[in-house]
Design an enzyme around this catalytic site. Structure first.
Site, PDB file in Angstrom:
ATOM      1  CG  HIS A   1       2.254   2.320   9.583  1.00 47.72           C
ATOM      2  ND1 HIS A   1       2.873   1.438   8.723  1.00 47.72           N
ATOM      3  CD2 HIS A   1       0.995   1.862   9.741  1.00 47.72           C
ATOM      4  CE1 HIS A   1       2.003   0.488   8.388  1.00 47.72           C
ATOM      5  NE2 HIS A   1       0.855   0.737   8.988  1.00 47.72           N
TER       6      HIS A   1
ATOM      7  CB  CYS B   1       2.364 -16.240   0.962  1.00 51.84           C
ATOM      8  SG  CYS B   1       3.427 -16.703  -0.386  1.00 51.84           S
TER       9      CYS B   1
HETATM   10  N1  PLP Z   1      -5.326  -0.427   3.686  1.00 46.63           N
HETATM   11  C1  PLP Z   1      -4.288  -0.417   2.846  1.00 46.63           C
HETATM   12  C2  PLP Z   1      -4.513  -0.099   1.407  1.00 46.63           C
HETATM   13  C3  PLP Z   1      -3.001  -0.699   3.300  1.00 46.63           C
HETATM   14  O1  PLP Z   1      -1.979  -0.689   2.454  1.00 46.63           O
HETATM   15  C4  PLP Z   1      -2.817  -0.988   4.679  1.00 46.63           C
HETATM   16  C5  PLP Z   1      -1.490  -1.354   5.205  1.00 46.63           C
HETATM   17  O2  PLP Z   1      -0.735  -2.069   4.586  1.00 46.63           O
HETATM   18  C6  PLP Z   1      -3.943  -0.974   5.518  1.00 46.63           C
HETATM   19  C7  PLP Z   1      -5.181  -0.684   4.993  1.00 46.63           C
HETATM   20  C8  PLP Z   1      -3.831  -1.272   6.988  1.00 46.63           C
HETATM   21  O3  PLP Z   1      -3.313  -0.170   7.702  1.00 46.63           O
HETATM   22  P1  PLP Z   1      -2.649  -0.388   9.130  1.00 46.63           P
HETATM   23  O4  PLP Z   1      -1.347  -1.089   8.904  1.00 46.63           O
HETATM   24  O5  PLP Z   1      -2.463   1.005   9.674  1.00 46.63           O
HETATM   25  O6  PLP Z   1      -3.597  -1.161   9.960  1.00 46.63           O
END
Ligand code: PLP
Length: 391
Positions: A201, A325
């Site tokens: 996504h 937050c």
């Molecule tokens: N890792 C990072 C650096 C992210 O920016 C995000 C989502 O914001 C995630 C992991 C988590 O991914 P997901 O929303 O597909 O669980």
């Protein structure tokens, strides 16, 4: 009211082409990919074709891709999977203090299970020093997990340098590349990683689907036990439609990315410069150059990022607070604090992230609205009056 979306780091809309590609796999080619009849085989074929597209995009082999329910699951599988599988070799994990909660919280959980975790510091621009990593490695270290680019400030970490260190030390290396795959070139061999997390996504695919790259020969203990799908690494009937949508989004991204990197970088630079020229006392957070092409993270002195964000939202413009937050005590972002920024700078931060559908008309309009909101909020801010009086 005009609505402008400038929060592409939080999520992206699904590309209509990717959404279209998914539909037949909900209604027509709906078979269980594990079934041995033609319905099942068609779904299996679609999954394997999707796997090869995802693998090719990051320079991996097909069987090194494990589909997961998104980035959070990929991070959990990497950390817990390696930790639990290597308990007898050692109990030490190294990560950083600026990781996404999917890594930080998993690390804290592993601490409860008896693992020792070192959280490396970063400098004021959010960069990890590979020498700090070298010093932190012990004979007990089994895993290093360092994100490719930070989701708040956009700083890109020296992953290839770190990969050389972990390879020499014979330690597994995971990178959370959720913010980079689809935004800058990512190649698992050039980076020298053993595990890498992706989320669909963030690159115009559907939500709730992602992948963990697991280098050949790297064994992981699964999180989910059951039917043994994904070569026993992730049980559960595969989400065929989402996997197909993810791969279609990757295919489109592969074509568009080179031009988009240039276009978004110049649009981003133009907006950053205009904000700094037209609004007083604005600081850019993160590294000025080694950062994601679409990321602007600024602190607007004397006012809270939260107020700016909410006021922009009332005018149809969606951005994010840099200091989202994330805890009940409404503390400032752990990333900003780890960078050593004063609490006020952390509280006054705002993240603006562009995407492939962002136009210069939109950024111009957003700038005008932002200027108006900042003037209004500063006029009400006792801190601003005090700051002006004391110079
Ligand atoms: N890792 C990072 C650096 C992210 O920016 C995000 C989502 O914001 C995630 C992991 C988590 O991914 P997901 O929303 O597909 O669980």
């Amino acid at each position: 009211m005009k609505r402008i979306y400038l929060d592409y780091a939080a999520t992206t809309p699904t590309d209509p082409e990717a959404a279209k590609a998914m539909l037949p796999y909900l209604t027509e080619t709906f078979g269980n990919p594990s079934s041995e009849h033609s319905f099942g085989l068609e779904a299996r074929e679609a999954i394997e074709e999707a796997r090869s597209k995802v693998a090719a995009f990051i320079g991996a082999h097909n069987d090194e891709i494990v589909f997961t329910g998104g980035g959070t699951e990929a991070d959990n599988l990497a950390l817990k999977g390696i930790a639990l599988n290597n308990k007898s070799r050692g109990n030490h994990i190294i990560t950083t203090s600026i990781e996404h909660p999917a890594v930080i919280e998993t690390s804290k959980y592993l601490e409860k299970l008896g693992f020792k975790v070192t959280y490396l510091p970063v400098d004021s621009q959010g960069l990890v020093d590979p020498d700090d990593l070298k010093k932190a490695i012990t004979t007990k270290t089994i895993l290093v997990s360092i994100m490719h680019a930070n989701n708040e400030v956009g700083t890109i970490e020296p992953i290839a340098d770190i990969g050389r260190i972990t390879k020499e030390a014979g330690i597994y290396f995971h990178t959370d590349a959720v913010q980079t795959v689809g935004h800058i070139p990512v190649d698992v061999n050039m980076l020298g990683v053993d595990l890498l997390s992706i989320s669909a996504h963030k690159l115009y695919g559907p939500k709730g689907i992602g992948a963990l790259y697991v280098r050949k020969g790297t064994e992981i203990t699964p999180l989910l036990h059951g039917g043994g799908q994904e070569k026993k690494r992730r049980s559960g009937t595969e989400n065929t439609a989402s996997i197909v949508g993810f791969a279609r989004a990757i295919e489109i991204t592969a074509q568009e990315m080179p031009a988009e990197v240039t276009r978004q970088t110049s649009l981003r630079n133009r907006l950053t410069a205009a904000i700094q020229e037209q609004i007083d006392s604005v600081k850019l957070n993160g590294h000025p150059l080694i950062r994601l092409p679409n990321n602007i993270n600024i602190s607007i002195d004397y006012i809270e990022g939260e107020s700016v964000m909410l006021n922009l939202d009332l005018e149809g413009i969606s951005v994010s607070t840099g200091s989202a937050c994330s805890s009940a005590d409404h503390g400032p972002s752990h990333v900003m604090l780890a960078m050593g920024l004063p609490r006020e700078q952390a509280y006054s931060s705002l993240r603006i992230t562009l995407g492939k559908w962002t136009t210069s008309e939109e950024t111009d309009y957003a700038l005008d609205v932002l200027k108006r909101i900042v003037s209004k909020l500063r006029a009400m801010s006792p801190l601003f009056a005090k700051g002006k009086n004391t110079g």
